[in-house]
Design a protein around this motif. Structure first.
Motif, short mmCIF file in Angstrom:
data_model
loop_
_atom_site.label_atom_id
_atom_site.label_comp_id
_atom_site.label_asym_id
_atom_site.label_seq_id
_atom_site.Cartn_x
_atom_site.Cartn_y
_atom_site.Cartn_z
N VAL A 10 12.91 24.57 17.17
CA VAL A 10 11.55 25.02 17.55
C VAL A 10 11.13 24.12 18.72
O VAL A 10 11.76 23.09 18.96
N TYR A 11 10.08 24.50 19.41
CA TYR A 11 9.56 23.60 20.44
C TYR A 11 8.14 23.17 20.09
O TYR A 11 7.28 24.00 19.81
N CYS A 12 7.95 21.84 20.06
CA CYS A 12 6.67 21.28 19.65
C CYS A 12 5.82 21.04 20.90
O CYS A 12 6.32 20.54 21.90
N HIS A 70 11.46 14.54 11.09
CA HIS A 70 10.16 14.51 11.75
C HIS A 70 9.17 15.44 11.06
O HIS A 70 8.92 16.54 11.54
N ASP A 77 17.94 18.47 19.82
CA ASP A 77 17.93 18.30 18.37
C ASP A 77 19.34 18.47 17.82
O ASP A 77 20.02 19.45 18.14
N MET A 95 5.41 23.06 27.57
CA MET A 95 6.55 23.29 26.69
C MET A 95 6.91 24.77 26.58
O MET A 95 6.05 25.64 26.70
N CYS A 152 16.25 22.87 20.89
CA CYS A 152 15.77 22.52 19.54
C CYS A 152 15.59 23.80 18.74
O CYS A 152 15.43 24.88 19.31
N GLY A 184 17.78 14.49 21.25
CA GLY A 184 17.94 15.68 22.10
C GLY A 184 16.66 15.98 22.85
O GLY A 184 15.94 15.07 23.23
N VAL A 234 13.37 18.91 27.59
CA VAL A 234 13.67 19.80 26.46
C VAL A 234 13.14 21.21 26.72
O VAL A 234 12.03 21.39 27.19
N PHE A 259 3.78 18.77 21.49
CA PHE A 259 3.54 17.36 21.78
C PHE A 259 4.81 16.62 22.18
O PHE A 259 4.80 15.38 22.23
N CYS A 260 5.90 17.34 22.47
CA CYS A 260 7.19 16.67 22.66
C CYS A 260 7.14 15.65 23.81
O CYS A 260 6.78 15.97 24.94
N LYS A 305 14.48 17.61 13.92
CA LYS A 305 13.21 18.12 13.36
C LYS A 305 13.51 19.16 12.29
O LYS A 305 12.63 19.59 11.55
S1 SF4 Z 1 12.85 17.09 20.80
FE1 SF4 Z 1 11.83 17.02 18.80
S2 SF4 Z 1 9.64 16.86 19.29
FE2 SF4 Z 1 10.70 17.62 21.13
S3 SF4 Z 1 10.56 19.86 20.99
FE3 SF4 Z 1 12.51 19.22 20.12
S4 SF4 Z 1 12.08 19.09 17.93
FE4 SF4 Z 1 10.10 19.03 18.96
#
Ligand code: SF4
Length: 467
Positions: free
Chosen positions: A171-173, A291, A223, A97, A169, A221, A182, A175-176, A253
């Motif tokens: 932020v970037y998670c 989320h 997001d 990510m 997004c 997305g 993304v 665990f996406c 999110k």
């Molecule tokens: S799509 Fe959702 S889970 Fe994935 S990075 Fe963006 S905010 Fe995080």
């Protein structure tokens, strides 16, 4: 006729006395009501001089969000030991990510205990905590691309479609699930192209309008926070104009990582309100899906933002991801569910973690989900109790975690079916290897043994299948 004398209940002991069946709880124990307030961001050296007005401004939050690993690590200097910074450096090198962290998020992390902090775990990978991927893990584990008639529009369930209008997004998670698309390319992954595109959007709208069975559209997305107000209106109005579309959900999110936007980006919040109100007049439901994963993500700023949406009649539902070291205890999940209810967010789903590249340290076993669900159910009202689901790898869609046809806790293989999506198919979910016994972990090293274990699980599922 016989006279009936009703026995007096405990509350009728005397006119002025109420006999409680059990003692009232100590208000101090109601942790879900105790939200972080005050200028908590000032404890981070980089934000020590930031005023409340600046911190509550979404433009300031966006402008100061950190998108480069070197800058993130620089912001941590003085907060954490050098060893931690080196560990994070290695973590990012191996992560699929991109990086994007808001100042709000950084301020909520307990930097005195960064190795165990539940928010750090979700956003900043550490080389020392990574595990090898499960051998059966793929990049697009939910097969969203395989079920997409138009790029960025997945049509899997009979009456529902998932529209991905953009790939960015707030932020970037780590665990996406959608790390295949993304964010920007990383050393590990070249992303599928899902940028904002009028042509692509037009194709998606046309497909939806040509399918009378499609009633429910999820706009995700990326997001929806990153859509401009005009884009939010464009999508909302295009979909509301289609007679077949009855329900719409904008997924973001945002409230968990930058609630300031709802309070200070008036154009965006007004655009959402306009679509919701327009939908209501047409007797169509438009809601926001968000989320939150940990109770610490809900602060007094979140409460103000959710209050504003509540006053405007906007329904907000939450989808969490069950993650090891984040929310995989009964106590934390109960607190999260109660706190969501407190700020008028409906806990809708808890997902058993998808098979996502580079985050085996965050996955839990299916058994963990089943245990936590058992203890959460009954702790608050049913409509505020999330359903625990497995999003069946390979495209089976969401299945109630309890609905497996077979689950071998020793090999970590669970088998699901999804009759409404594909009548005869079987879908496999795999517990993380590092939670299995050393003997079974060894079996997973051999492709022959893998097939033997999977074959046995499928055979058992076929025997046990409930039609
Ligand atoms: S799509 Fe959702 S889970 Fe994935 S990075 Fe963006 S905010 Fe995080």
């Amino acid at each position: 006729m016989t006279a009936v004398t009703l026995k007096k209940g405990p509350s009728e002991v005397g006119e002025d006395t109420i006999a409680h069946l059990k003692p009232p709880v100590d208000p101090a124990s109601l942790k879900h009501k105790q939200l972080l307030e005050g200028e908590f961001w000032r404890r981070i050296p980089a934000y020590a001089e930031v005023s409340e007005a600046e911190f509550l401004d979404h433009s300031w939050q966006s402008k100061h969000s950190i998108t480069r690993i070197d800058k993130l690590l620089k912001a941590l200097e003085g907060l954490v030991e050098d060893g931690f910074v080196r560990d994070a450096e290695i973590g990012f090198q191996r992560a699929p990510m991109s990086v994007r962290v808001s100042p709000y998020l950084l301020s909520l992390i307990d930097w005195k205990n960064p190795y165990v902090d539940p928010l750090r775990r979700q956003f900043i990978p550490l080389g020392s905590q990574l595990h090898p991927d499960h051998p059966k893990l793929g990049l697009d584990s939910l097969a969203e691309m395989a079920d997409a008639p138009v790029p960025g529009l997945t049509h899997r369930y009979p009456d529902k479609a998932l529209f991905l209008p953009l790939n960015t997004c707030p932020v970037y998670c780590r665990f996406c699930t959608r790390s295949y698309a993304v964010g920007i390319d990383t050393e590990e992954v070249e992303k599928v192209e899902l940028r904002v595109s009028p042509e692509r959007w037009a194709k998606a709208f046309r497909y939806i309008s040509e399918r009378p069975e499609l009633e429910d559209i999820v706009i995700s997305g990326g997001d929806a926070y990153n859509l401009r107000a005009s884009q939010l209106l464009e999508i909302g109005e295009a979909l509301l104009a289609m007679p077949n579309v009855r329900r719409m959900r904008f997924a973001t999110k945002g409230p968990a990582v930058m609630p300031q936007k709802i309070l200070s980006d008036q154009a965006w919040t007004d655009a959402l309100t306009t679509i919701v109100e327009k939908g209501r007049k047409l007797h169509k439901e438009v809601v926001l899906h968000t989320h939150f994963n940990h109770p610490n993500e809900i602060t007094s700023i979140t409460e103000r933002a959710m209050n504003l949406l509540f006053e405007r009649g906007i329904v907000v539902r939450n989808q969490s991801v069950l993650q090891r070291g984040v929310n995989d205890t009964i106590e934390t999940m109960r607190l999260l569910v109660k706190r969501l209810g407190h700020v008028n967010v409906h806990p809708y789903y808890v997902y058993v973690h998808d098979l996502v590249k580079g985050v085996e340290d965050l996955r839990t076993s299916l058994d963990t989900a089943l245990t936590i669900e058992k203890h959460v159910r009954g702790s608050t009202a049913g409509f505020n109790t999330p359903t625990f689901v497995v999003d069946a790898p390979g495209g089976g869609g969401k299945r109630n975690a309890h609905s497996y046809e077979h689950y071998d806790r020793e090999t970590g293989i669970s088998v699901f079916t999804s009759p409404a999506v594909k009548a005869d198919a079987y879908y496999l979910y795999f517990d993380p290897l590092h939670q299995l016994s050393p003997e079974v972990q060894k079996r997973w090293q051999s492709p022959v043994e893998q097939e033997a274990m999977i074959g046995a699980a499928l055979e058992a599922a076929k025997r046990q299948r409930r039609s």
